[in-house]
Design an enzyme around this catalytic site. Structure first.
Site, short mmCIF file in Angstrom:
data_model
loop_
_atom_site.label_atom_id
_atom_site.label_comp_id
_atom_site.label_asym_id
_atom_site.label_seq_id
_atom_site.Cartn_x
_atom_site.Cartn_y
_atom_site.Cartn_z
N SER B 145 0.83 -1.20 0.00
CA SER B 145 0.00 0.00 0.00
C SER B 145 0.87 1.26 0.00
CB SER B 145 -0.93 -0.05 1.22
OG SER B 145 -1.91 0.92 1.15
N ASP B 310 -8.79 -6.49 -4.56
CA ASP B 310 -8.37 -5.19 -4.03
C ASP B 310 -8.86 -4.09 -4.97
OD1 ASP B 310 -7.11 -2.94 -3.08
OD2 ASP B 310 -5.10 -3.83 -3.00
N HIS B 343 -8.17 -4.98 -0.14
CA HIS B 343 -6.85 -4.38 0.04
C HIS B 343 -6.12 -5.00 1.24
CE1 HIS B 343 -3.74 -1.47 -0.38
NE2 HIS B 343 -3.99 -0.83 0.73
#
Lengths: 200, 370
Positions: B145, B310, B343
């Site tokens: 991320s 995601d 995610h």
């Protein structure tokens, strides 16, 4: 180890013989990365593989071979035109759905294409069809109802496709049980490897 | 293991022009640095992470590192082979200098006077830590991320200092939708009456309501519809409609719990700052929005990993990174992991994901003299 790879996959030796030292190579449907690993070790190629299967991805990464997880059927959009010396499709052509489109993509991305496939015109296959059955063999070990092979062809068929696409065949190896077949190859050859480029 | 603190007295100039006269970074190390200092791995954390990436402290057996399933002896990021460093980013709230730290110039918390920090600033702050630890080149820099953005930034800011980048569940910049989510989260905090323009410390209050709303919103976007449906469905806590606005659905209970927990320890200013760093990250901004050109300076080999469900950092965004690397003829492998956890997948145990990481890092280790 390298020798054993070539023994189990005679088309690899034929492919490798066409690849000059240091060439850039894209191997479509690269499986466990054996061919790319072999070409990297013996030819010092700069190579990438494309593979959809999770297990293949793991084996490629284990070998230290560059691999991009992608579905060939969705095209080669990630790859720029003319970005590779060779684009290889080894024993995968017969399992592709959009075969003609993929053949065009091969020569968009690569200056030359190398394709190997099982020859449906091999006499043992013809014999099984003559006896009223779809062929099952070492090269095509599937029953008709669970086969990934949706676009099987003969040598003549493939050469017709190349002509139709305006591709020039630069070389051909026809192999049966590791032996080169020169006499009546469309009948006596079990595996074919072609090298081609766009007609000038 | 224990957390360590490195203090730097040379002024650091931020992308915004702000100059921080001195700062400290909290970090932890795992494993042993080899003789030629070639086996170091830097772990970059995401929005709410910190330096405590693995293991537990002797006096806090329940305080497990946030990436403990991935990092440790015999784990994919194997601390028997690598010297692993976890570090809390500048602007954080876990001991590195940030908005809640005391400004030596005033004796009060920085609060609203703490500058906006960019991903580039983080890398510039951390390169000094690398220098201090005697690491001229990392074997790998790994992050998911926002951490993935930071790992990429290392290969852009200091191409020679990193051999491999493992960029996981990340993107070359945030989508418009992502920026919009971040803005809603920030607004929740900024409009909380207890926020006091960022200087709530001196009022002895915390903008808890804003922070928990921000976290609840964020949390929804880290999951997938499938994962939430699988976990909570339409389940009711009491089994019957109560015809009121109290917690009824299981998912409400879960989100509020997550929000409360987060608001009890996380700093609101840090949350604002981290989301802004996410919004600003855009290496192609200075190359006419051409990522391939921005990546021309990259020397590191890359492993890019994305997750099928995601939607905040979708596989398509990872492929943009792959494409930019292919254009520059860099070594890159890309794995798209089948996962239903959205995610958050990058923090979860997943056989294929862990095997990809392990296999890749085994090759990285083979080239270090360990």
């Amino acid at each position: 180890m390298n020798t054993s790879i070539v023994q189990t996959r005679p088309d690899f030796a034929a492919i490798a013989a066409w690849i000059p030292q240091g060439a850039s190579v894209l191997d479509l449907g690269c499986g466990d990365g054996a061919l790319l690993g072999y070409l990297t070790n013996t030819r010092g190629v700069r190579g990438y593989g494309v593979e959809i299967d999770d297990h293949g991805i793991l084996r490629c990464i284990e070998r230290g071979v560059n691999v991009i997880q992608n579905n060939l059927e969705s095209g080669l959009a990630d790859f720029e035109s003319g970005s590779f010396d060779f684009v290889i499709l080894s024993q995968t052509l017969q399992a592709t759905k959009h075969t003609e489109a993929l053949m065009k993509e091969i020569l968009r991305v690569g200056r030359e294409g190398i394709v190997s496939f099982p020859n449906f015109g091999y006499w043992k296959n013809r014999l099984q069809v003559l006896l009223g059955k779809m062929p099952v063999s070492r090269d095509m070990p599937y029953q008709w109802y669970d086969t990934p092979n949706v676009h099987l062809c003969t040598l003549d068929d493939f050469e017709n496709l190349c002509a139709h696409l305006d591709f020039t065949v630069l070389g051909r190896h026809v192999i049966t049980a590791g032996e080169e077949i020169n006499f009546m190859p469309n009948l006596r050859g079990s595996t074919a490897v072609y090298r081609f480029k766009r007609a000038d | 293991m224990r957390a360590q603190c490195a203090t730097f007295d040379t002024p650091l100039t931020f992308a915004s022009g702000f100059v921080l006269p001195a700062y400290q970074l909290m970090y932890e190390t795992y494993g042993t640095l080899n003789a030629d200092r070639s086996n170091a791995i830097l772990i970059c954390h995401a929005l709410s992470g910190h330096h405590h990436v693995a293991g537990t402290y002797a006096d806090q057996p329940k305080n497990i590192g946030w990436w403990d399933n991935m990092i440790g002896p015999g784990k994919p990021i194997d601390t028997d082979k690598f010297f692993v460093i976890g570090v809390n980013n500048l602007g954080g709230c876990h001991g590195s200098t940030g908005p809640s730290s005391i400004d030596p110039a005033t004796g009060e918390p920085y609060g609203s006077s703490f500058p906006i920090v960019t991903v580039e600033d983080w890398v510039n702050a951390q390169v000094r830590l690398a220098d201090r630890l005697g690491i001229t080149q990392f074997a790998a820099i790994i992050g998911g991320s926002l951490g993935g953005m930071q790992a990429m930034q290392w290969s852009l800011s200091y191409p020679q200092r990193v051999r491999h980048v493992l960029a996981i569940a990340t993107a070359p910049n945030l989508t418009t939708e992502n920026i919009a989510f971040n803005d809603v989260a920030r607004n929740a905090i900024l409009t909380d009456p207890d926020f006091h323009g960022g200087d709530f410390y001196q009022f002895g209050v915390v903008p808890t309501r804003g922070l928990r709303l921000a976290r609840m919103l964020g949390h929804i976007t880290y999951l997938s519809d499938d994962a939430m449906a699988g976990k909570f469905g339409r389940g009711l806590r009491s089994g019957e409609y109560q015809f009121g606005y109290d917690i009824e659905f299981e998912v409400e209970s879960y989100l509020r719990y997550q929000g409360d927990k987060f608001a009890s320890y996380f700093d609101a200013n840090t949350y604002l700052l981290m989301t802004k760093a996410l919004d600003y990250f855009d290496p192609a901004r200075h190359t006419g929005h051409n990522l391939a050109r921005a990546f021309a300076k990259v020397e590191a080999k890359y492993l890019v990993v994305s997750f099928s469900s995601d939607w905040r950092f979708s596989p398509d965004r990872s492929r943009e990174i792959v494409k930019a690397l292919l254009h520059n003829k860099r070594d890159v492998s890309y794995a798209e992991i089948e996962s239903r956890h959205g995610h958050d997948s990058f923090l979860m145990q997943n056989e294929q994901y862990f095997a990809v990481m392990r296999n890749y890092l085994n090759n990285v280790a083979r080239k270090c003299s360990i």
